[in-house]
Scaffold this motif. Structure first.
Motif, PDB file in Angstrom:
ATOM      1  N   LEU A  68      -4.800   7.421  -0.096  1.00 58.61           N
ATOM      2  CA  LEU A  68      -3.931   6.248  -0.146  1.00 58.61           C
ATOM      3  C   LEU A  68      -3.586   5.910  -1.592  1.00 58.61           C
ATOM      4  O   LEU A  68      -4.464   5.634  -2.412  1.00 58.61           O
ATOM      5  CB  LEU A  68      -4.591   5.032   0.513  1.00 58.61           C
ATOM      6  CG  LEU A  68      -3.746   3.753   0.450  1.00 58.61           C
ATOM      7  CD1 LEU A  68      -2.414   3.933   1.165  1.00 58.61           C
ATOM      8  CD2 LEU A  68      -4.506   2.564   1.024  1.00 58.61           C
ATOM      9  N   ILE A  70      -0.347   4.096  -4.324  1.00 59.88           N
ATOM     10  CA  ILE A  70       0.669   3.053  -4.413  1.00 59.88           C
ATOM     11  C   ILE A  70       1.624   3.414  -5.538  1.00 59.88           C
ATOM     12  O   ILE A  70       1.204   3.928  -6.588  1.00 59.88           O
ATOM     13  CB  ILE A  70       0.033   1.659  -4.643  1.00 59.88           C
ATOM     14  CG1 ILE A  70       1.083   0.552  -4.454  1.00 59.88           C
ATOM     15  CG2 ILE A  70      -0.649   1.569  -6.001  1.00 59.88           C
ATOM     16  CD1 ILE A  70       0.474  -0.838  -4.306  1.00 59.88           C
ATOM     17  N   LEU A  91      -6.251  -2.877  -7.680  1.00 64.26           N
ATOM     18  CA  LEU A  91      -6.051  -1.767  -6.751  1.00 64.26           C
ATOM     19  C   LEU A  91      -7.373  -1.142  -6.340  1.00 64.26           C
ATOM     20  O   LEU A  91      -7.549  -0.720  -5.188  1.00 64.26           O
ATOM     21  CB  LEU A  91      -5.133  -0.717  -7.387  1.00 64.26           C
ATOM     22  CG  LEU A  91      -3.702  -1.174  -7.678  1.00 64.26           C
ATOM     23  CD1 LEU A  91      -2.914  -0.053  -8.354  1.00 64.26           C
ATOM     24  CD2 LEU A  91      -2.989  -1.630  -6.407  1.00 64.26           C
ATOM     25  N   TYR A  94      -8.811  -3.205  -3.648  1.00 68.58           N
ATOM     26  CA  TYR A  94      -8.089  -3.110  -2.384  1.00 68.58           C
ATOM     27  C   TYR A  94      -8.296  -1.771  -1.687  1.00 68.58           C
ATOM     28  O   TYR A  94      -7.773  -1.558  -0.591  1.00 68.58           O
ATOM     29  CB  TYR A  94      -6.589  -3.308  -2.607  1.00 68.58           C
ATOM     30  CG  TYR A  94      -6.203  -4.612  -3.260  1.00 68.58           C
ATOM     31  CD1 TYR A  94      -7.032  -5.743  -3.205  1.00 68.58           C
ATOM     32  CD2 TYR A  94      -4.996  -4.728  -3.946  1.00 68.58           C
ATOM     33  CE1 TYR A  94      -6.669  -6.923  -3.815  1.00 68.58           C
ATOM     34  CE2 TYR A  94      -4.623  -5.921  -4.548  1.00 68.58           C
ATOM     35  CZ  TYR A  94      -5.463  -7.009  -4.485  1.00 68.58           C
ATOM     36  OH  TYR A  94      -5.088  -8.182  -5.099  1.00 68.58           O
ATOM     37  N   TYR A  96      -7.528   1.449  -2.962  1.00 67.92           N
ATOM     38  CA  TYR A  96      -6.591   2.520  -3.263  1.00 67.92           C
ATOM     39  C   TYR A  96      -7.304   3.680  -3.948  1.00 67.92           C
ATOM     40  O   TYR A  96      -8.299   3.491  -4.659  1.00 67.92           O
ATOM     41  CB  TYR A  96      -5.444   2.010  -4.146  1.00 67.92           C
ATOM     42  CG  TYR A  96      -4.432   1.221  -3.358  1.00 67.92           C
ATOM     43  CD1 TYR A  96      -3.404   1.859  -2.678  1.00 67.92           C
ATOM     44  CD2 TYR A  96      -4.520  -0.172  -3.272  1.00 67.92           C
ATOM     45  CE1 TYR A  96      -2.483   1.137  -1.931  1.00 67.92           C
ATOM     46  CE2 TYR A  96      -3.608  -0.901  -2.536  1.00 67.92           C
ATOM     47  CZ  TYR A  96      -2.591  -0.243  -1.862  1.00 67.92           C
ATOM     48  OH  TYR A  96      -1.693  -0.962  -1.117  1.00 67.92           O
ATOM     49  N   ASP A  97      -6.766   4.875  -3.730  1.00 70.74           N
ATOM     50  CA  ASP A  97      -7.342   6.096  -4.297  1.00 70.74           C
ATOM     51  C   ASP A  97      -6.476   6.683  -5.403  1.00 70.74           C
ATOM     52  O   ASP A  97      -6.986   7.365  -6.283  1.00 70.74           O
ATOM     53  CB  ASP A  97      -7.491   7.164  -3.203  1.00 70.74           C
ATOM     54  CG  ASP A  97      -8.221   6.655  -1.981  1.00 70.74           C
ATOM     55  OD1 ASP A  97      -9.406   6.292  -2.109  1.00 70.74           O
ATOM     56  OD2 ASP A  97      -7.592   6.596  -0.889  1.00 70.74           O
ATOM     57  N   ALA A 337       0.154  -5.355  -2.070  1.00 70.30           N
ATOM     58  CA  ALA A 337      -0.755  -4.216  -2.224  1.00 70.30           C
ATOM     59  C   ALA A 337      -1.990  -4.378  -1.349  1.00 70.30           C
ATOM     60  O   ALA A 337      -2.430  -3.425  -0.694  1.00 70.30           O
ATOM     61  CB  ALA A 337      -1.149  -4.067  -3.687  1.00 70.30           C
ATOM     62  N   ARG A 338      -2.539  -5.582  -1.324  1.00 74.71           N
ATOM     63  CA  ARG A 338      -3.748  -5.832  -0.532  1.00 74.71           C
ATOM     64  C   ARG A 338      -3.473  -5.675   0.955  1.00 74.71           C
ATOM     65  O   ARG A 338      -4.219  -5.012   1.686  1.00 74.71           O
ATOM     66  CB  ARG A 338      -4.277  -7.231  -0.837  1.00 74.71           C
ATOM     67  CG  ARG A 338      -5.479  -7.634   0.014  1.00 74.71           C
ATOM     68  CD  ARG A 338      -5.986  -9.019  -0.366  1.00 74.71           C
ATOM     69  NE  ARG A 338      -4.942 -10.022  -0.290  1.00 74.71           N
ATOM     70  CZ  ARG A 338      -4.534 -10.603   0.844  1.00 74.71           C
ATOM     71  NH1 ARG A 338      -5.060 -10.256   2.003  1.00 74.71           N
ATOM     72  NH2 ARG A 338      -3.579 -11.520   0.820  1.00 74.71           N
ATOM     73  N   SER A 340      -1.010  -4.109   2.466  1.00 76.73           N
ATOM     74  CA  SER A 340      -0.616  -2.748   2.829  1.00 76.73           C
ATOM     75  C   SER A 340      -1.842  -1.864   3.006  1.00 76.73           C
ATOM     76  O   SER A 340      -1.939  -1.090   3.968  1.00 76.73           O
ATOM     77  CB  SER A 340       0.303  -2.162   1.760  1.00 76.73           C
ATOM     78  OG  SER A 340       1.497  -2.914   1.658  1.00 76.73           O
ATOM     79  N   SER A 341      -2.771  -1.957   2.073  1.00 77.20           N
ATOM     80  CA  SER A 341      -3.993  -1.171   2.179  1.00 77.20           C
ATOM     81  C   SER A 341      -4.766  -1.540   3.441  1.00 77.20           C
ATOM     82  O   SER A 341      -5.232  -0.663   4.183  1.00 77.20           O
ATOM     83  CB  SER A 341      -4.869  -1.381   0.945  1.00 77.20           C
ATOM     84  OG  SER A 341      -6.107  -0.713   1.081  1.00 77.20           O
ATOM     85  N   HIS A 345      -5.391   1.200   6.438  1.00 75.11           N
ATOM     86  CA  HIS A 345      -6.768   1.575   6.746  1.00 75.11           C
ATOM     87  C   HIS A 345      -7.166   1.194   8.168  1.00 75.11           C
ATOM     88  O   HIS A 345      -8.124   1.745   8.733  1.00 75.11           O
ATOM     89  CB  HIS A 345      -7.735   0.940   5.744  1.00 75.11           C
ATOM     90  CG  HIS A 345      -7.835   1.674   4.457  1.00 75.11           C
ATOM     91  ND1 HIS A 345      -7.391   1.168   3.257  1.00 75.11           N
ATOM     92  CD2 HIS A 345      -8.328   2.907   4.164  1.00 75.11           C
ATOM     93  CE1 HIS A 345      -7.594   2.042   2.289  1.00 75.11           C
ATOM     94  NE2 HIS A 345      -8.179   3.108   2.811  1.00 75.11           N
TER      95      HIS A 345
END
Length: 351
Positions: A68, A70, A91, A94, A96-97, A337-338, A340-341, A345
């Motif tokens: 994942l 962004i 990020l 939240y 993200y990778d 961003a939060r 969406s993650s 997930h």
């Protein structure tokens, strides 16, 4: 009811993205071939939203682990004021990778080197996966593939990127079949230079790529791009939202004859050509000339459980793709961003 004219949202998106990059200007393929860093402002620690109805299930997660990302264009307001460090810290929280760049500067937060930027991402558990750079410009010194290919690739290497691409459409020479063949030659050149460095060159679509050639309304321009670029040199980053906008806008040829297409079919036909995706969402609105209104991921009508599942079910493809959340103009970029993650997930495959 009369409508107040609004600026073209796709054109506005392109121009603002080019501005951030510092750029001055930024029927199938078979049928075609047969025819011719500062302290962060406090962010409220609100709980993640509940999964959308029907998104959760007992199957395995739709999203492959560690994939994942962004597109940082979505967070350009925070990057340009707070800097990369606070943005990366959020990020990381939240889940993200990966991150995809849309420029390497941070505005009023001050200068930052590429080495610092790479280290900063690593320190927050984020892998720089790609970057958007302009295709060409009238300025001979512009930071674009056409004007500064060596510098663009040097910077990509410095950041450890495995992909480097452009969000500009192949309209440099016009909208005819031959014009797009010339653009494809450019892309093949950039792809060869990138491959020599162990990097994949890619092109990110908007909806206009799915329009029809000005000199042959039976040919979809996206098919020209696919047919005329070397699949070992030129890759695609499908912006799924804009592809579905293209489906809405260009489901008929200029003469009115039906020409439907399904964006997912392009991917399933050549999955190796699509290492990257933009995951942005839209609420269906047939009264809108684009067919959708862009919303946060999870708030719209694009079936991402279906789309991601279909791609990751392909044999050997589950971990071969990267999924980048994006919103061209979010109400609050950290909230986007939060949420969406959290949504992505939460998605589970149907049993």
């Amino acid at each position: 009811m009369s409508r107040i004219p609004q600026p073209d949202p796709e054109l506005t998106h392109r121009l603002t993205r080019r501005g951030m990059l510092g750029v001055a200007a930024g029927a199938t393929a078979a049928a075609l071939l047969g025819a011719a860093a500062t302290p962060a402002t406090a962010v409220p620690t609100t709980p993640a939203p509940a999964p959308a109805p029907g998104s959760a299930g007992r199957g395995r997660p739709v999203l492959p682990p560690g994939r994942l990302g962004i597109q940082l264009y979505s967070l350009r307001d925070k990057v340009s004021t707070l800097g990369f460090a606070p943005v990366f810290a959020e990020l990381e929280k939240y889940g993200y990778d990966e991150v995809e760049f849309a420029g390497y500067t941070q505005g009023s937060a001050g200068p930052i080197t590429l080495a610092q930027l790479r280290r900063l991402a690593r320190n927050h558990g984020l892998k720089p996966i790609g970057s958007h750079v302009g295709y060409y410009s009238d300025d001979p010194n512009a930071y674009t593939f056409a004007q500064n290919l060596t510098k663009v690739l040097d910077d990509a290497e410095a950041l450890g990127l495995k992909h480097i691409g452009t969000a500009a459409g192949p309209f440099r020479y016009g909208s005819t079949v031959d014009a797009w063949k010339r653009a494809a030659e450019d892309f093949n050149t950039y792809g060869a230079a990138a491959r020599a460095r162990g990097i994949k060159f890619y092109q990110h679509n908007h909806s206009e790529e799915f329009s029809f050639a000005a000199d042959d309304p039976g040919v979809r321009l996206y098919d020209v791009l696919l047919a005329e670029t070397d699949p070992d040199l030129v890759y695609l980053e499908m912006d799924i939202y804009w592809a579905y906008v293209g489906q809405f806008r260009f489901s008929r040829r200029p003469d009115g004859t039906p020409a439907p297409f399904e964006p997912l079919d392009y991917v399933l036909a050549q999955p190796h050509r699509y290492p990257l995706f933009h995951v942005k969402d839209g609420e269906s609105d047939p009264s809108n000339p684009y067919g959708y209104r862009m919303v946060d991921v999870g708030d719209g009508d694009i079936d991402y459980r279906r789309f991601i599942s279909a791609v990751t079910r392909l044999r050997g493809e589950r971990t071969a793709h990267h999924w980048q959340a994006e919103h061209d103009d979010p109400g609050d970029s950290f909230t986007f961003a939060r949420r969406s993650s959290a949504h992505l997930h939460s998605l589970r495959e149907k049993c």
